[in-house]
Design an enzyme around this catalytic site. Structure first.
Site, short mmCIF file in Angstrom:
data_model
loop_
_atom_site.label_atom_id
_atom_site.label_comp_id
_atom_site.label_asym_id
_atom_site.label_seq_id
_atom_site.Cartn_x
_atom_site.Cartn_y
_atom_site.Cartn_z
N GLU A 144 0.91 -1.17 0.12
CA GLU A 144 -0.11 -0.03 0.01
C GLU A 144 0.97 1.03 0.05
O GLU A 144 2.03 1.00 0.58
CB GLU A 144 -0.89 -0.03 1.17
N GLU A 199 -7.48 2.40 -1.17
CA GLU A 199 -7.57 1.97 0.11
C GLU A 199 -8.38 2.46 1.18
O GLU A 199 -9.08 3.60 0.74
CB GLU A 199 -5.90 1.69 0.76
N ARG A 326 -9.01 -11.62 10.23
CA ARG A 326 -8.10 -10.61 9.79
C ARG A 326 -7.38 -9.81 10.76
O ARG A 326 -6.43 -8.72 10.68
CB ARG A 326 -8.61 -9.66 8.73
N ARG A 345 0.75 -10.64 8.18
CA ARG A 345 0.15 -9.17 7.83
C ARG A 345 0.79 -8.26 8.56
O ARG A 345 0.53 -7.05 8.41
CB ARG A 345 -1.44 -9.54 8.48
#
Length: 454
Positions: A144, A199, A326, A345
């Site tokens: 990102e 995003e 997540r 992550r």
């Protein structure tokens, strides 16, 4: 020239012929020979196309003492050996009768052996370690970034160029046009782009490219960051891969999807298991969980990295895994079969991809080699658990600061074993200097809070 170097060059004869044909067709005049320093900052030496033979034979020399963490001045001569598979014409340089191209290179010693301070060579060692066990490593990173406006002097501000949110289209997503040109540039350079979108945070974007082998994926991540910054600058914008550039909104991550293949089959897939995961996959997960504190200084390399790893902004800060959750550090995306993979992550896009992929893979291989057992998955929302509940489940935290992360790195074993003495020692010195500079500086927050009060 040594036999090692000759064999590396001569194996790519067919590729070289294709490159020469492209150079002629596209009227390439300049070649940029690219490599990265220990922090992953892209460098390059530019030569004319007439020197192509010297380039492919590894005869282009540079001063390694001028590159942070590379060589002392009395051993400064280093050479660049291009990976011919990374040749690409740079789309933004193409004019009628003129263009430029690049190669990504490994750094070599004068005797044609690998220079141990080169991050690309570090990753090669981990790839070879996996190969000794019959594995190839597949990696798909998701990087990102933010787009910020620049001031009248071209310096970056923290003013985003849009106020869009997750998956929002134009007119709110003013970065859509920039992403489109980035997509076109990457595609022209050989990338397969799978998705592009706005995003969660204002001014934040993501473009996903297809997974590749570990070395190819690190090459792609390095190229991607360079292309994003280059195209953004054409629009008067500054693209940053800083993990947390703005307080109060989501930071930028680099989720790393990794899987191992053996004899052409995904070694993480087992259709008979409840989660359709193999014993190898569980051992790999266990290795990541065991070693993550020891490699966080590489995957999250900045003071600023640890301002992203806090509750409330989707970034994982608790050490646990889940098949779908997540909020966990490790997630197993839903696709199975050949697409079965482990998603870590916590890494952020400021990390050097070569070193990050090396330590992640090495940690997972450590779990396989030692037949470690993964703990039970955590399917509850960890972000909203009480501290008591997390303690009850044995969920630990990631390091809270770069200083803590470097201490874990130094006291662990995965860092030195994976990076080698040269890179490990230089990296620790760089990060200690960075942390001490931050730790002893007086920041604006302190002045706002304390100067008038006390």
């Amino acid at each position: 020239m040594s036999k090692v170097l000759v064999s590396q060059v001569n194996n790519d004869t067919a590729v070289l012929e294709q490159i020469k044909e492209t150079i002629q067709q596209k009227h390439v005049e300049l070649l940029h020979l690219q490599f990265v320093d220990i922090e992953g900052i892209l460098k390059h030496v530019t030569v004319t196309v007439e020197q192509l033979d010297d380039v492919v034979n590894g005869k282009i020399m540079f001063d390694g003492s001028s590159i942070k963490g590379f060589s002392p001045i009395n051993k400064s001569d280093l050479y660049l050996l291009p990976d011919l598979n990374t040749f690409a014409v740079l789309p933004w340089t193409v004019e009628e009768g003129y263009s430029e191209a690049r190669f990504l290179c490994s750094v070599m010693n004068p005797d044609a052996t690998r220079f141990e301070g080169d991050p690309r060579n570090v990753l090669k060692k981990t790839v070879e370690r996996a190969a000794q066990q019959g594995y190839t490593i597949s990696v798909g990173p998701e990087l990102e970034f933010f787009l910020f406006k620049t001031d009248e002097h071209g310096n970056p501000t923290t003013q985003t160029q849009d106020n869009g949110g997750y998956f929002e289209p134009s007119p709110k997503d003013l970065g859509e046009r920039v992403r489109l040109e980035i997509y076109r540039a990457l595609k022209a350079m050989g990338f397969t782009i799978e998705a592009s979108h706005h995003e969660v945070a204002e001014g934040q974007h993501e473009i996903n490219f297809k997974y590749a082998d570990a070395l190819g994926s690190a090459d792609n991540a390095t190229t991607y960051k360079w292309v994003v910054k280059t195209i953004a600058s054409k629009y008067g914008l500054h693209a940053t891969f800083m993990p947390k550039p703005v307080f109060g909104i989501n930071g930028s991550g680099m989720h790393v999807n990794m899987s191992l293949f053996k004899d052409g089959e995904n070694a993480f897939f087992d259709p008979s298991d409840e989660n359709q995961l193999s014993e190898t996959a569980y051992q790999f997960i266990a290795g990541l969980l065991k070693n993550v504190k020891s490699f966080a200084a590489v995957t999250n390399p900045l003071v600023n990295s640890y301002k992203r790893l806090v509750p409330g902004y989707e970034a994982p800060c608790y050490i646990a895994w889940s098949a779908s959750n997540r909020s966990a550090l490790i997630r197993i995306p839903a696709k199975r079969g050949v697409a079965t993979r482990v998603e870590l992550r916590c890494p952020d896009p400021a990390a050097n991809p070569y070193l990050a992929f090396a330590v992640i893979a090495a940690a997972g291989l450590d779990g396989i080699e030692k037949a470690l057992k993964a703990p039970a998955p955590i399917d509850e929302d960890i972000f909203h658990m009480t501290e008591e509940r997390r303690e009850e489940l044995g969920i630990e935290n990631l390091p809270a600061s770069l200083g803590d992360a470097v201490s874990e790195f130094v006291n662990g074993t995965i860092g030195r074993q994976t990076l080698g003495n040269h890179v490990f020692d230089e990296y620790v010195a760089i990060k200690n200097e960075e942390w001490n500079s931050y730790r002893t500086a007086v920041h604006a927050w302190e002045l706002e809070q304390y100067q008038g009060k006390f």
